[in-house]
Structures are given as C-alpha cells and as structure tokens.
Design an enzyme around this catalytic site. Structure first.
Site, PDB file in Angstrom:
ATOM      1  N   LYS A  70      -2.604 -76.792 -18.252  1.00 33.77           N
ATOM      2  CA  LYS A  70      -2.377 -77.299 -16.890  1.00 33.77           C
ATOM      3  C   LYS A  70      -2.451 -76.151 -15.875  1.00 33.77           C
ATOM      4  CE  LYS A  70       0.519 -81.086 -18.623  1.00 33.77           C
ATOM      5  NZ  LYS A  70       1.843 -81.738 -18.551  1.00 33.77           N
ATOM      6  N   TYR A  94      -3.418 -90.246 -16.379  1.00 32.68           N
ATOM      7  CA  TYR A  94      -1.984 -90.546 -16.475  1.00 32.68           C
ATOM      8  C   TYR A  94      -1.655 -92.004 -16.128  1.00 32.68           C
ATOM      9  CZ  TYR A  94      -0.653 -85.653 -17.305  1.00 32.68           C
ATOM     10  OH  TYR A  94      -0.461 -84.406 -17.862  1.00 32.68           O
ATOM     11  N   PHE A 122       8.231 -89.693 -11.515  1.00 33.75           N
ATOM     12  CA  PHE A 122       7.554 -88.392 -11.505  1.00 33.75           C
ATOM     13  C   PHE A 122       6.042 -88.510 -11.327  1.00 33.75           C
ATOM     14  CE2 PHE A 122       7.948 -89.761 -15.953  1.00 33.75           C
ATOM     15  CZ  PHE A 122       6.645 -89.622 -16.427  1.00 33.75           C
ATOM     16  N   ARG A 182       0.098 -81.462 -31.409  1.00 35.35           N
ATOM     17  CA  ARG A 182       1.400 -81.769 -30.806  1.00 35.35           C
ATOM     18  C   ARG A 182       2.482 -80.848 -31.379  1.00 35.35           C
ATOM     19  NH1 ARG A 182       1.857 -85.309 -26.278  1.00 35.35           N
ATOM     20  NH2 ARG A 182       3.901 -85.891 -27.061  1.00 35.35           N
ATOM     21  N   THR A 204       8.076 -82.535 -24.864  1.00 34.66           N
ATOM     22  CA  THR A 204       7.724 -82.692 -23.442  1.00 34.66           C
ATOM     23  C   THR A 204       8.552 -81.762 -22.557  1.00 34.66           C
ATOM     24  OG1 THR A 204       7.165 -84.993 -23.894  1.00 34.66           O
ATOM     25  CG2 THR A 204       7.489 -84.400 -21.584  1.00 34.66           C
ATOM     26  N   ARG A 262       5.212 -74.915 -25.462  1.00 37.20           N
ATOM     27  CA  ARG A 262       6.124 -75.254 -24.366  1.00 37.20           C
ATOM     28  C   ARG A 262       7.461 -74.544 -24.499  1.00 37.20           C
ATOM     29  NH1 ARG A 262       4.690 -81.696 -24.214  1.00 37.20           N
ATOM     30  NH2 ARG A 262       2.996 -81.628 -22.671  1.00 37.20           N
ATOM     31  N   ASN A 285       5.110 -77.822 -17.683  1.00 41.14           N
ATOM     32  CA  ASN A 285       5.190 -77.594 -19.136  1.00 41.14           C
ATOM     33  C   ASN A 285       3.890 -77.080 -19.769  1.00 41.14           C
ATOM     34  OD1 ASN A 285       3.800 -79.980 -19.100  1.00 41.14           O
ATOM     35  ND2 ASN A 285       5.321 -81.166 -20.238  1.00 41.14           N
ATOM     36  N   HIS A 321      -1.165 -80.003 -21.974  1.00 44.91           N
ATOM     37  CA  HIS A 321      -1.222 -81.412 -22.381  1.00 44.91           C
ATOM     38  C   HIS A 321      -1.915 -81.516 -23.729  1.00 44.91           C
ATOM     39  CE1 HIS A 321      -2.107 -85.725 -22.344  1.00 44.91           C
ATOM     40  NE2 HIS A 321      -3.296 -85.368 -22.796  1.00 44.91           N
ATOM     41  N   GLU A 366      -9.145 -90.074 -23.785  1.00 47.51           N
ATOM     42  CA  GLU A 366      -9.080 -88.890 -22.926  1.00 47.51           C
ATOM     43  C   GLU A 366     -10.328 -88.015 -23.060  1.00 47.51           C
ATOM     44  OE1 GLU A 366      -5.270 -87.198 -23.955  1.00 47.51           O
ATOM     45  OE2 GLU A 366      -4.194 -88.879 -23.062  1.00 47.51           O
TER      46      GLU A 366
HETATM   47  N1  UDP Z   1       6.707 -85.474 -16.791  1.00 46.31           N
HETATM   48  C1  UDP Z   1       7.496 -85.081 -15.730  1.00 46.31           C
HETATM   49  N2  UDP Z   1       8.781 -85.555 -15.664  1.00 46.31           N
HETATM   50  C2  UDP Z   1       9.292 -86.382 -16.611  1.00 46.31           C
HETATM   51  C3  UDP Z   1       8.484 -86.770 -17.686  1.00 46.31           C
HETATM   52  C4  UDP Z   1       7.188 -86.289 -17.748  1.00 46.31           C
HETATM   53  O1  UDP Z   1       7.058 -84.331 -14.868  1.00 46.31           O
HETATM   54  O2  UDP Z   1      10.471 -86.764 -16.495  1.00 46.31           O
HETATM   55  C5  UDP Z   1       5.321 -84.965 -16.864  1.00 46.31           C
HETATM   56  C6  UDP Z   1       5.181 -83.806 -17.852  1.00 46.31           C
HETATM   57  O3  UDP Z   1       4.271 -82.866 -17.278  1.00 46.31           O
HETATM   58  C7  UDP Z   1       4.567 -84.481 -19.063  1.00 46.31           C
HETATM   59  C8  UDP Z   1       3.699 -85.563 -18.417  1.00 46.31           C
HETATM   60  O4  UDP Z   1       4.459 -86.004 -17.308  1.00 46.31           O
HETATM   61  O5  UDP Z   1       3.819 -83.567 -19.834  1.00 46.31           O
HETATM   62  C9  UDP Z   1       3.366 -86.743 -19.294  1.00 46.31           C
HETATM   63  O6  UDP Z   1       4.564 -87.243 -19.856  1.00 46.31           O
HETATM   64  P1  UDP Z   1       4.624 -87.728 -21.385  1.00 46.31           P
HETATM   65  O7  UDP Z   1       5.910 -88.459 -21.552  1.00 46.31           O
HETATM   66  O8  UDP Z   1       3.361 -88.443 -21.723  1.00 46.31           O
HETATM   67  O9  UDP Z   1       4.763 -86.343 -22.155  1.00 46.31           O
HETATM   68  P2  UDP Z   1       3.743 -85.485 -23.029  1.00 46.31           P
HETATM   69  O10 UDP Z   1       2.915 -86.445 -23.851  1.00 46.31           O
HETATM   70  O11 UDP Z   1       2.916 -84.667 -22.081  1.00 46.31           O
HETATM   71  O12 UDP Z   1       4.631 -84.614 -23.881  1.00 46.31           O
END
Ligand code: UDP
Length: 161
Positions: free
Chosen positions: A20, A60, A68, A96, A102, A113, A123, A126, A137
């Site tokens: 990111k 997204y 958010f 992952r 996350t 992360r 974070n 992605h 994607e």
């Molecule tokens: N995110 C955020 N606030 C939150 C939850 C998610 O800013 O409370 C952002 C964060 O950058 C995250 C992205 O939204 O990576 C997508 O969220 P997801 O739950 O899909 O998490 P990921 O798959 O990226 O771990």
C-alpha cells in the site's frame, strides 16, 4: 475438452498482493518482496500503479458502507501501490501468513504487518483472503499479458511433487 482456457495454462494457485502507499513511501518494497521470494513463492507479475478511485472502489466493494470505507479509498488512492501476483502451492494462505493479521498491533512479530505497522489504517500490505478473491482481484489489477507463464525451475527445490 477442446477449449483452451486460462485455467489450463495456470494450474498453480495465484494470489494478489499489494504494498500500500505507506509501504511504498517507507521504502519497504525490497524488504517485503524478499520475504515472499525467500519463502519460495514465484513472482509472475508486478507494477507500480496509483489506483483510480474506480479501481479502489471495485477492489474494496465488500467494505462499502463501513465506517472506514471512505478513508480507506482516500488512502489507497493517495500514492503509488506496488501490485504483485504471486504463484505457488497454497499461495493464498501462505501469503496471508507472511502478511499477518489485519490490525498490526495484534499481528505477531515476524509477520509483515506485525513488524512494520501500528495502525489498522496503515497496515502496509494487502493480500487476497481466498482463492475466489484472488482470481477477482488479479483480473481487476492486471491484464493477462502482464503475467508471465514461462516456468522458473526452482519448483523442484521447493515442492516435493
Ligand atoms: N481497515 C481499516 N479499519 C478497520 C478495518 C479495516 O482501515 O477497522 C482497512 C485495513 O487497511 C484493511 C482493509 O481495510 O487492510 C481491508 O479490511 P479487511 O477486513 O478485508 O482486512 P485484510 O483482508 O486487509 O486483512
């Protein structure tokens, strides 16, 4: 089966990973790519791209309406993203694991992360969360001719079969 389709060409699992804007600005591209390479995964495409609002919205889409969401779109479109496609056995879950949770504060050390982030909204990286998301994607971010299909012969040193 007479049809030659994309699936015939890539039998190995693929995933979409993107560093990111925070990770790019903080010069973490090399460090992060090194972790994926050392794990034994294969890079099949990459590019530096500043995503449009439209691309970010599609990427997204599942988060539309969440508190958010708008901030996330502002952030992901705020600068260049290093987009990649990685290939390998169970690459979606392996990626992952390399990435971590996350929320960077809750993510264990030795995950990307966990090592490089503090805030959930910054974070660093992605990674697709399922094989289905990965396929969606990859199509969204890359055209077919940006992904290589030629084989690199390290597989036999990584996989038993
Ligand atoms: N995110 C955020 N606030 C939150 C939850 C998610 O800013 O409370 C952002 C964060 O950058 C995250 C992205 O939204 O990576 C997508 O969220 P997801 O739950 O899909 O998490 P990921 O798959 O990226 O771990």
């Amino acid at each position: 089966n007479q049809q030659c389709c994309e699936k015939d060409l890539d039998t190995e699992e693929r995933t979409f990973v993107a560093i990111k804007p925070d990770g790019v600005q903080r010069k973490l591209i090399g460090e992060i790519v090194a972790r994926f390479e050392k794990k034994g995964l294969k890079l099949v495409g990459c590019k530096l791209i500043q995503p449009s609002r439209k691309l970010a919205e599609k990427h997204y889409a599942e988060h539309k309406g969440k508190p958010f969401y708008e901030g996330l779109l502002d952030f992901i479109t705020s600068g260049p993203v290093f987009a990649m496609v990685w290939e390998g056995k169970e690459v979606v879950s392996t990626s992952r694991s390399l990435i971590g949770l996350t929320d960077p504060k809750k993510s264990p050390m030795n995950t990307i992360r966990g090592d490089f982030g503090i805030d959930v909204g910054r974070n660093t990286i992605h990674g697709s969360d399922s094989v289905e998301s990965a396929q969606r994607e990859i199509k969204l971010w890359f055209s077919k001719n940006e992904l290589i299909t030629s084989s690199i012969t390290i597989e036999k040193w990584i996989n038993e079969d």
